[in-house]
Each structure stands twice: as C-alpha cells, then as structure tokens.
Motif scaffolding. Structure first.
Motif, PDB file in Angstrom:
ATOM      1  N   PRO B 155       3.508 -10.929 107.552  1.00 40.69           N
ATOM      2  CA  PRO B 155       2.118 -11.810 107.280  1.00 40.69           C
ATOM      3  C   PRO B 155       1.701 -12.557 108.569  1.00 40.69           C
ATOM      4  CG  PRO B 155       4.076 -12.127 105.600  1.00 40.69           C
ATOM      5  CD  PRO B 155       4.603 -11.152 106.517  1.00 40.69           C
ATOM      6  N   LYS B 156       2.458 -12.862 109.305  1.00 43.48           N
ATOM      7  CA  LYS B 156       1.940 -13.844 110.384  1.00 43.48           C
ATOM      8  C   LYS B 156       1.015 -12.884 111.304  1.00 43.48           C
ATOM      9  CE  LYS B 156       4.849 -14.892 113.858  1.00 43.48           C
ATOM     10  NZ  LYS B 156       6.344 -14.447 113.840  1.00 43.48           N
ATOM     11  N   ASP B 157       1.356 -11.639 111.329  1.00 45.75           N
ATOM     12  CA  ASP B 157       0.346 -10.912 112.208  1.00 45.75           C
ATOM     13  C   ASP B 157      -0.948 -10.621 111.613  1.00 45.75           C
ATOM     14  OD1 ASP B 157       2.548 -10.249 113.943  1.00 45.75           O
ATOM     15  OD2 ASP B 157       3.336  -8.586 112.502  1.00 45.75           O
ATOM     16  N   PHE B 158      -0.768 -10.338 110.174  1.00 46.22           N
ATOM     17  CA  PHE B 158      -1.924 -10.187 109.305  1.00 46.22           C
ATOM     18  C   PHE B 158      -3.016 -11.439 109.299  1.00 46.22           C
ATOM     19  CE2 PHE B 158      -3.777  -9.449 104.846  1.00 46.22           C
ATOM     20  CZ  PHE B 158      -4.525  -8.559 105.278  1.00 46.22           C
ATOM     21  N   LEU B 159      -2.285 -12.773 109.501  1.00 47.59           N
ATOM     22  CA  LEU B 159      -2.938 -13.847 109.385  1.00 47.59           C
ATOM     23  C   LEU B 159      -3.825 -13.948 110.731  1.00 47.59           C
ATOM     24  CD1 LEU B 159      -4.063 -16.673 108.324  1.00 47.59           C
ATOM     25  CD2 LEU B 159      -1.973 -17.578 109.629  1.00 47.59           C
ATOM     26  N   GLU B 160      -3.455 -13.480 111.894  1.00 49.90           N
ATOM     27  CA  GLU B 160      -4.112 -13.597 113.112  1.00 49.90           C
ATOM     28  C   GLU B 160      -5.464 -12.571 113.047  1.00 49.90           C
ATOM     29  OE1 GLU B 160      -3.253 -15.054 116.154  1.00 49.90           O
ATOM     30  OE2 GLU B 160      -1.607 -16.205 114.669  1.00 49.90           O
ATOM     31  N   VAL B 161      -5.149 -11.375 112.225  1.00 47.53           N
ATOM     32  CA  VAL B 161      -6.408 -10.678 112.072  1.00 47.53           C
ATOM     33  C   VAL B 161      -7.488 -11.257 111.320  1.00 47.53           C
ATOM     34  CG1 VAL B 161      -7.258  -8.584 111.029  1.00 47.53           C
ATOM     35  CG2 VAL B 161      -4.812  -8.575 112.176  1.00 47.53           C
ATOM     36  N   GLY B 183     -11.146 -24.941 109.244  1.00 53.68           N
ATOM     37  CA  GLY B 183      -9.827 -24.119 108.907  1.00 53.68           C
ATOM     38  C   GLY B 183      -9.832 -22.851 109.580  1.00 53.68           C
ATOM     39  N   LEU B 184      -8.992 -22.183 109.524  1.00 51.14           N
ATOM     40  CA  LEU B 184      -8.765 -20.877 110.064  1.00 51.14           C
ATOM     41  C   LEU B 184      -9.870 -19.698 110.044  1.00 51.14           C
ATOM     42  CD1 LEU B 184      -4.711 -20.855 110.598  1.00 51.14           C
ATOM     43  CD2 LEU B 184      -6.472 -21.693 112.278  1.00 51.14           C
ATOM     44  N   ILE B 185     -10.144 -19.639 108.805  1.00 46.37           N
ATOM     45  CA  ILE B 185     -10.985 -18.597 108.152  1.00 46.37           C
ATOM     46  C   ILE B 185     -12.333 -19.013 108.382  1.00 46.37           C
ATOM     47  CG2 ILE B 185     -11.667 -17.314 106.101  1.00 46.37           C
ATOM     48  CD1 ILE B 185      -8.467 -16.941 106.960  1.00 46.37           C
ATOM     49  N   GLN B 186     -13.185 -18.096 109.171  1.00 48.31           N
ATOM     50  CA  GLN B 186     -14.462 -18.168 109.624  1.00 48.31           C
ATOM     51  C   GLN B 186     -15.578 -17.294 108.934  1.00 48.31           C
ATOM     52  OE1 GLN B 186     -15.307 -20.795 111.553  1.00 48.31           O
ATOM     53  NE2 GLN B 186     -13.383 -21.510 111.784  1.00 48.31           N
ATOM     54  N   VAL B 187     -15.292 -16.627 107.705  1.00 49.38           N
ATOM     55  CA  VAL B 187     -16.282 -15.979 107.045  1.00 49.38           C
ATOM     56  C   VAL B 187     -16.722 -16.847 105.763  1.00 49.38           C
ATOM     57  CG1 VAL B 187     -15.542 -13.594 107.688  1.00 49.38           C
ATOM     58  CG2 VAL B 187     -14.320 -14.973 105.593  1.00 49.38           C
ATOM     59  N   PRO B 188     -18.088 -16.520 105.877  1.00 53.04           N
ATOM     60  CA  PRO B 188     -18.930 -17.607 104.701  1.00 53.04           C
ATOM     61  C   PRO B 188     -18.973 -16.893 103.449  1.00 53.04           C
ATOM     62  CG  PRO B 188     -20.428 -16.159 105.983  1.00 53.04           C
ATOM     63  CD  PRO B 188     -19.103 -15.626 106.727  1.00 53.04           C
ATOM     64  N   LEU B 189     -17.488 -16.749 102.667  1.00 52.83           N
ATOM     65  CA  LEU B 189     -17.505 -16.285 101.321  1.00 52.83           C
ATOM     66  C   LEU B 189     -17.743 -17.492 100.418  1.00 52.83           C
ATOM     67  CD1 LEU B 189     -14.283 -13.784 101.424  1.00 52.83           C
ATOM     68  CD2 LEU B 189     -16.816 -13.294 101.551  1.00 52.83           C
ATOM     69  N   LYS B 190     -18.147 -16.873  99.137  1.00 51.25           N
ATOM     70  CA  LYS B 190     -18.390 -17.899  98.199  1.00 51.25           C
ATOM     71  C   LYS B 190     -16.900 -18.315  97.491  1.00 51.25           C
ATOM     72  CE  LYS B 190     -20.450 -20.251  94.499  1.00 51.25           C
ATOM     73  NZ  LYS B 190     -19.292 -21.121  94.299  1.00 51.25           N
ATOM     74  N   VAL B 191     -16.505 -19.544  97.320  1.00 52.75           N
ATOM     75  CA  VAL B 191     -15.113 -19.601  96.782  1.00 52.75           C
ATOM     76  C   VAL B 191     -15.482 -20.736  95.707  1.00 52.75           C
ATOM     77  CG1 VAL B 191     -13.636 -19.132  98.370  1.00 52.75           C
ATOM     78  CG2 VAL B 191     -14.497 -21.448  98.363  1.00 52.75           C
ATOM     79  N   LYS B 192     -15.024 -21.035  94.762  1.00 54.13           N
ATOM     80  CA  LYS B 192     -15.146 -21.825  93.746  1.00 54.13           C
ATOM     81  C   LYS B 192     -14.720 -23.272  93.877  1.00 54.13           C
ATOM     82  CE  LYS B 192     -14.626 -18.457  90.069  1.00 54.13           C
ATOM     83  NZ  LYS B 192     -13.818 -17.586  89.626  1.00 54.13           N
ATOM     84  N   ASP B 193     -15.506 -24.215  93.403  1.00 56.22           N
ATOM     85  CA  ASP B 193     -14.799 -25.606  93.588  1.00 56.22           C
ATOM     86  C   ASP B 193     -14.244 -26.153  92.476  1.00 56.22           C
ATOM     87  OD1 ASP B 193     -16.896 -25.848  91.965  1.00 56.22           O
ATOM     88  OD2 ASP B 193     -18.447 -26.798  93.125  1.00 56.22           O
ATOM     89  N   ILE B 194     -13.760 -27.405  92.592  1.00 57.15           N
ATOM     90  CA  ILE B 194     -12.863 -27.669  91.512  1.00 57.15           C
ATOM     91  C   ILE B 194     -13.482 -27.670  89.952  1.00 57.15           C
ATOM     92  CG2 ILE B 194     -11.741 -29.876  90.427  1.00 57.15           C
ATOM     93  CD1 ILE B 194      -9.797 -29.043  92.372  1.00 57.15           C
ATOM     94  N   GLY B 410      -9.203 -11.323  96.680  1.00 50.21           N
ATOM     95  CA  GLY B 410      -8.685 -10.936  97.796  1.00 50.21           C
ATOM     96  C   GLY B 410      -7.986 -12.017  98.792  1.00 50.21           C
ATOM     97  N   ILE B 411      -7.090 -11.630  99.749  1.00 48.62           N
ATOM     98  CA  ILE B 411      -6.572 -12.483 100.414  1.00 48.62           C
ATOM     99  C   ILE B 411      -7.487 -13.461 101.188  1.00 48.62           C
ATOM    100  CG2 ILE B 411      -5.910 -11.007 102.466  1.00 48.62           C
ATOM    101  CD1 ILE B 411      -3.502 -13.537 101.108  1.00 48.62           C
ATOM    102  N   VAL B 412      -8.663 -12.874 101.569  1.00 50.56           N
ATOM    103  CA  VAL B 412      -9.448 -13.792 102.440  1.00 50.56           C
ATOM    104  C   VAL B 412     -10.012 -14.660 101.889  1.00 50.56           C
ATOM    105  CG1 VAL B 412     -11.335 -13.624 103.763  1.00 50.56           C
ATOM    106  CG2 VAL B 412      -9.948 -11.569 103.859  1.00 50.56           C
TER     107      VAL B 412
END
Lengths: 223, 526
Positions: B155-161, B183-194, B410-412
């Motif tokens: 998983p560590k290697d995958f996180l780097e990607v 944070g570490l993830i830099q892609v502008p996906l839509k995620v839900k809020d509370i 998806g994991i991202v």
C-alpha cells in the motif's frame, strides 16, 4: 460491455452526422486587452458548408471542463432575413464547477430539449462558460450534429422475446391445407430461435484460459 | 448524460442480454416448459398462467434478485457514443495514471521472473499434480522457500503514486495557494461533506436502533435486538435481495449474517457453482503460476501472523489460488479502470491467437490481498461458497481499493474524503500533524486499502462490512478513518513525530465501530 460504439469517431448505429466545420473555441477578449486573461467564456462557431440549411435532431459532444453551455442557432426569419435565436440556455454540464464531475463526460442534446425550433439552421454558435478559475482550458470536443429521420429504430432485443406466439386454434387437418404464409413465418421464427441459441452458445463462458491445453508463459507483454 | 427514458431502455436491454446467457434463464425456461403439461394451464391464457406460476413458485423472486444484482454491480449506462474506456474511467488523466502504474507492476513482475529464472506459468509434472491434490486441504503445512520472492507492491508504494496524481488541466502552481490541497491528494474530485453523508447514511442516525451499540441506559438492548432478529428472519424467508440490503444497514445479527450477505450478493451455491469451483481447483492442480508464490508469501506475511485469522490459512490458499484461475473475474474489467496484464504462450510472441491474460483472472495480488478473504472465513465454511462470496465482494467492492479511478468508492476519492473530513472537522489536529510531518493519510491509507481487515476486531469489522454491503459503497471506510482520528485527537495533539502518531494509532482492535461512526456523523456540531 458497451458494445454501442467502437473506437474512432463515435456514431450511433446506422447514422452519420451532418458535415460541418466547427471552429476552435475562441475565448472572449476585452477590447484592447493584451493581457491573456481568463474570461471564463468561450465561443465555438459552426457553419454548414455552402450555406446549406440543416434540420437538427441531436447534438453529441464530449465535454472538456465546460460548466455551462448555451446554444444559439441562425434560422430564417420573416421576410427572408436570418435571425439568431437561443435554443439552449446555460445547460449545466458540471454540477460543481470546481470539481471533476461531468468534466469529460459525453453529452447528447435532443431536439425536444431545445427552447425553439431547430429546423433550417444555417449556423450555430456554442457559448461555453466556466466560472471556476482553476481550469487552464475549457472547450467541447468531438462535436457532431445529427439530422432527423436517419436514426435507425434501436432494436435492443428481438420482438419475439416479448411476444410469444399467440394462442391459436389447432389447425384442422381435414379439408384444407395450412396457409403457406403462416408456415413460412413459423419456420422463420424457428430459424431465428436456432440462430439465437447458436449465438448464445458462443457467448457462454467456457472458463478456459489456456490455448490448446498450453499455458506456459514466460514474460508479460507491455503492449 | 442521457435522458432518463433512453437510459432506462439501455439498462433494460443490457440486463436482458446478460441474463439470457445465465443458468437462471435456462432454469426458468425449463420450469415453464415442465409446467405446460399441468392441467391448470389453459391454452387460451397460456402466457398469463405461466407468469402466475413463476410468481407463485418463487421463480419471479429469483429473477428479481438477479436483476437487482445486475443493477448494483454494473454502472448505469452512459451515452452510447462513449467509447469503452470512458465507461472504465471517464477522466483521461486517471486512465493514463492507471496505465503507467500497471506498467510498473508488469516490469517488477518481469524482473522478478528474470532474476529468479522462473517462468510465469508452466504445467506441473504429473507427480507434482498428484502431490498437490493430496495435500489440498493442508497447503499451509507446506513450507516452500519463498525468501527470494517479494510482494509486487505494498500500500505504501501505491500511496506514493496517488500523491503524485495531477490533473494537467488544473492550475497546479508552484506556490501554495487556495487551489492546492493541504493534504496529500491533489486531484479536484467531488467528495461529500457531512450534511450529504448524514443524508446518505441516515439509517445510522442517533435515534435509530443499531447492532453494535449498547445504549442500555433506559431501554434494555435486547428489546431492539430481539425485534431485529425477528425481522431478519422474515427478510430471509422472503428471499428478497433488496430488502436484505436495506436491513443490513442497521447491522446483521451474527447468526443470520452469512445468509443475509449471500442473499444480497445473490450467491446461492447451486450444484453448477460447486462444479465450477471444482473446475478451478483442477486448473490449480494442472498449472503452476508465479502468482501462487506471491499468494503463499502474502498469506504467510499477513493472515498467518494474525491472531484472528491464522486458523484459516488453508482456506485462504484454496480460495486465492482458485481465484487466480477464474476467468469470470475478467468481466469486471469492463467497469474497472484497470486492464488485465497480457502475455503470449511461450514461443508464440506477438501472435494474437496465442495471447493470454496473466494471471488468468487478470488480478496481480499485492501485499495484504489475502486480508480481503480472511474475515469471510468466519462466515462460510464450505470452500465453494466462501469462494463465490469472496469473488462477488471483489468484483463489487475490493477492486476499487487498488486501482486509480474517479469513482466515489475508488481509493482516490476515499483518500480525499478522509482528508477533507478531517481538515474541516479537526483543522487544528490536521494542521498539527501536517506540521510535524505526520500527514494523516500516511497512517490511514493502509486501513482503507484493506477495508480495515486485520486492524479491527473481527466482530467490529463485520459490522463495518455490513454497512458496505447495505449502502453499496466504500465511503464509510473514509468516514471511519476520520472518526478514528477524531477519537484519538487529544493524544494526537501531543505527539511530535510521525512514529509517535503511528504508535497512538497502532492498535485499533479495541475500537467500537458503530459508536465512532455515529458520533462523527451525527453528534458533532458542524
């Protein structure tokens, strides 16, 4: 799974788009503004060749980071003049303009979604808006205009599936011969059935991964 | 984007097409035909009579469940003009990233082959085949020397990607700005809020009974539990997948879980399914694959060392080896962003008629893969059923945890959801951890990739997976990861290094999942 379209220019079954030449998206410029600003509005102009007029049934395109789309069409007005009319106003392509949703999706606009008639169109203008400043570029791609009428009836499953043979009176064997036309349709139906069964057998999973009993593999292929 | 009417007819066409080739179709046909000879079937009302028969005899329910399962697994059809790769993943740069990640895995596997001088696959000699067949039920006793093998990736290697994933059309300035995520993830996906999550997970609300929570203050918990078990038995008696899916949102009673999950996943373990499993087993016996060694190694490194799961070692080998030979798994690549690796039969390089997928199911196991199977061993003791449940769980959920895609499960998206939730709710904690070089995702990533298997106590894990099945979504994993940080916030505010933060969160086996989720979603002032 999709099966609906292969690679290459996407086209529905048995129809071809109208020939047209869309110009590349031109960003809105302020007069005298030398600074390359991002106005958030761009325009794509489209003309049908040789001044021909076309009836529009369907507009198909792939979005590229456009949030809202308006479409204007040029149509014959009273007294032989040509008038610009808005047939689509600020259709939302990206529900949340700062994020990816819808950003690269395929869209299909039907005639019945339009605000005005789209017959005898000589030119079209697509007005693209992107209020979010986070995207470097936005446009729409693979733009295709389809005329009405050509659309082949989409038969998704054969009609015999939903229609069993109607209950009939057993043909009396005495006196008269069965109607040859009826026999022929029945035979045809049986033939269709055997064809379908044959096709289905080919599609069934066999679950084999070897080729002629051999699965000796050395290295993975990069292509 | 399609208008609903057209989308519906496309969906219907697809479901019909898929069910036509299924064994359910031929069973229905057979039943209908047998029934033709019954006296109560009238020629005048043939169609209606047969329909009535199928309804009353329970076959209609089976058909409903099959349709429901299709709808759950396959994405709703997008525009017919969209090419197949668009169905796999709509964003071009994500497809590209997944492609180059796959290439890296291939290279690593190829170099392992070359270094160790062993082929990817070969036929076993007859004596070895016999030997393996004899010890099929005790493969764990085998101690092959696997010191030279290493997991293809962790998983560590995958996180780097994932950290390096960027949208080329996004303003990624050098200077930190409002556009960069903290944070570490830099892609502008839509995620839900509370508020959106609250609505989605409304059945987890504070005033709704939950298995896995003892609010015994006023009302004795048996009150709810007994009633819930009674309802559960009713759902099982009805054999309705949709009802079962709704039911498990409040948790499964332990005694009913195995059956309810099987009902939701539409697994019935028919004779032909058992036969199919035996066929896979004989394929394992016939061919020796390099991935077998990777599976062995992984089980030895993970499940065999786990206090809960080491007893299931033999089951894990059986299931995972059969899984690697199962070509029906290839079907999930139509809606997964991943592509199965390709190879050619020895000596036939480049000849398309000798092209094969490797491994036959197209899935290369990574470090921790066996943990997807391990918890299921508590529920199913019959290998063929255990196998089918796992395969269905994999093609519905788990594949999303190790492929790059923009899907909400998806994991991202999960990573981004986790980071966003933590940042909005515990900004001080997030800032603190970031400043000391302990980005929260570095700690929580492995939990999510494994769907918390091996981190939580088993009863708690199963309560969590109940909700995955119930909501047909993996988003709950990200919510739980954030809830765990919130729960340990006081301790985490005092740490000054990544190692110390990891130590605080090293042991999750005492946590109670449902109270954590409830408090985080519903009892935190927003």
């Amino acid at each position: 799974m999709s099966g609906a379209a292969g690679p290459g220019p996407p086209a529905g079954p048995g129809r071809s788009p109208l020939p047209c030449a869309p110009r590349p998206a031109a960003p809105l410029q302020l007069a005298g503004g030398a600074e390359p600003a991002r106005p958030g509005v761009a325009v794509i102009d489209l003309r049908f060749p040789r001044g021909a007029a076309a009836d529009v049934q369907e507009i198909v395109f792939r979005n590229f980071y456009t949030a809202f789309l308006s479409v204007r069409v040029q149509r014959p007005g009273p007294g032989g003049s040509r008038r610009w009319m808005t047939c689509l106003r600020d259709l939302c392509l990206m529900p949340c303009p700062h994020t990816e949703e819808g950003s690269q999706d395929y869209f299909c606009l039907h005639r019945h979604q339009m605000l005005c008639d789209v017959d005898q169109v000589t030119a079209m203008r697509f007005i693209l808006r992107q209020p979010s400043p986070v995207w470097l570029h936005f446009t729409i791609e693979d733009l295709q205009i389809f005329p009405p009428g050509q659309k082949s009836p989409q038969k998704d499953f054969p009609s015999w599936l939903s229609q069993l043979t109607p209950p009939e009176q057993p043909a009396s064997l005495h006196g008269e011969l069965p109607d040859p036309e009826k026999v022929s349709t029945e035979v045809q139906q049986m033939w269709v059935l055997t064809e379908v069964i044959r096709a289905r057998q080919a599609a069934a999973r066999i679950g084999r991964f070897d080729v002629d009993g051999c699965y000796d593999v050395n290295l993975l292929s990069y292509t | 984007m399609l208008d609903p009417e057209r989308g519906l007819s496309l969906t219907i066409a697809r479901v019909v097409q898929r069910l036509q080739g299924s064994s359910l179709h031929s069973q229905l046909e057979r039943q209908a035909r047998v029934n033709l000879h019954k006296p109560e079937i009238k020629l005048e009302s043939l169609k209606e009579d047969i329909k009535d028969f199928l309804k009353t005899s329970g076959w209609e329910k089976k058909l409903q469940n099959a349709v429901y399962s299709e709808l759950n697994v396959f994405p709703s059809p997008c525009h017919p003009a969209a090419p197949p790769e668009h169905i796999k993943e709509p964003l071009a740069y994500m497809r590209k990233a997944q492609g180059s990640w796959e290439k890296r895995i291939l290279k690593s596997l190829n170099s392992m082959c070359t270094e160790l001088n062993i082929p990817l696959a070969q036929k076993r000699p007859a004596n070895e085949q016999k030997e393996l067949l004899n010890k099929w039920n005790e493969m764990g006793t085998d101690e092959p020397d696997l010191s030279l093998f290493r997991p293809v990736y962790a998983p560590k290697d995958f996180l780097e990607v994932l950290m390096n994933l960027r949208n080329p059309n996004y303003e990624n300035g050098e200077q930190p700005s409002f556009r960069n995520h903290l944070g570490l993830i830099q892609v502008p996906l839509k995620v839900k809020d509370i508020p959106e999550l609250k609505e989605d997970f409304s059945e987890l609300g504070l005033n709704i009974g939950q298995l896995g929570i003892d609010d015994s203050a006023q009302v004795p918990p048996e009150f709810f539990e007994n009633e819930h078990v009674r309802v559960g038995q009713k759902v099982l008696a009805e054999q309705d997948s949709a009802a079962a899916q709704q039911y498990v949102r409040q948790g499964c009673p332990t005694a009913l879980r195995a059956d309810l999950w099987a009902l939701i996943l539409n697994i019935s373990n028919q004779p032909e399914d058992i036969l199919y499993y035996e066929q896979l087993k004989s394929n394992v016996i016939q061919h020796n694959l390099l991935v077998d060694s990777l599976i062995y190694k992984d089980v030895k490194l993970t499940a065999s060392n786990d206090d809960y799961y080491f007893v299931f070692e033999d089951y894990l080998y059986q299931v995972l080896l059969c899984f690697s030979r199962d070509t029906s798994v290839l079907e999930h690549f139509t809606y997964s962003s991943a592509t199965p690796p390709k190879s050619y039969i020895q000596g036939k390089l480049g000849m398309e008629e000798y092209a094969v997928f490797y491994p036959p199911n197209g899935v290369i196991p990574f470090h921790g893969f066996s943990m997807y199977v391990a918890p299921l061993c508590f529920l199913y003791h019959e290998p063929s059923k255990l196998y089918q449940i796992f395969r269905e769980m994999y093609v519905r959920f788990f594949f999303r945890l190790h492929s790059i895609s923009s899907h909400p499960s998806g994991i991202v998206s999960l990573c981004l959801l986790f980071e966003t939730l933590l940042q909005t709710h515990l900004p001080q904690l997030f800032y603190h951890l970031r400043e000391i070089g302990a980005q929260p995702l570095r700690i929580s990533f492995k939990w999510m990739v494994r769907a918390f298997s091996g981190y939580l106590a088993t009863d708690q894990l199963l309560l969590l997976w109940d909700r995955i099945l119930g909501y047909n979504s993996l988003e709950i994993l990200a919510v739980l990861a954030a809830a765990v940080f919130a729960f340990r916030a006081v301790n985490l505010m005092e740490v000054t290094s990544l190692a110390a933060a990891e130590a605080v969160l090293a042991d999750l086996s005492t946590l109670k999942v449902m109270p954590l989720l409830q408090i985080f979603l519903f009892a935190t002032v927003t």
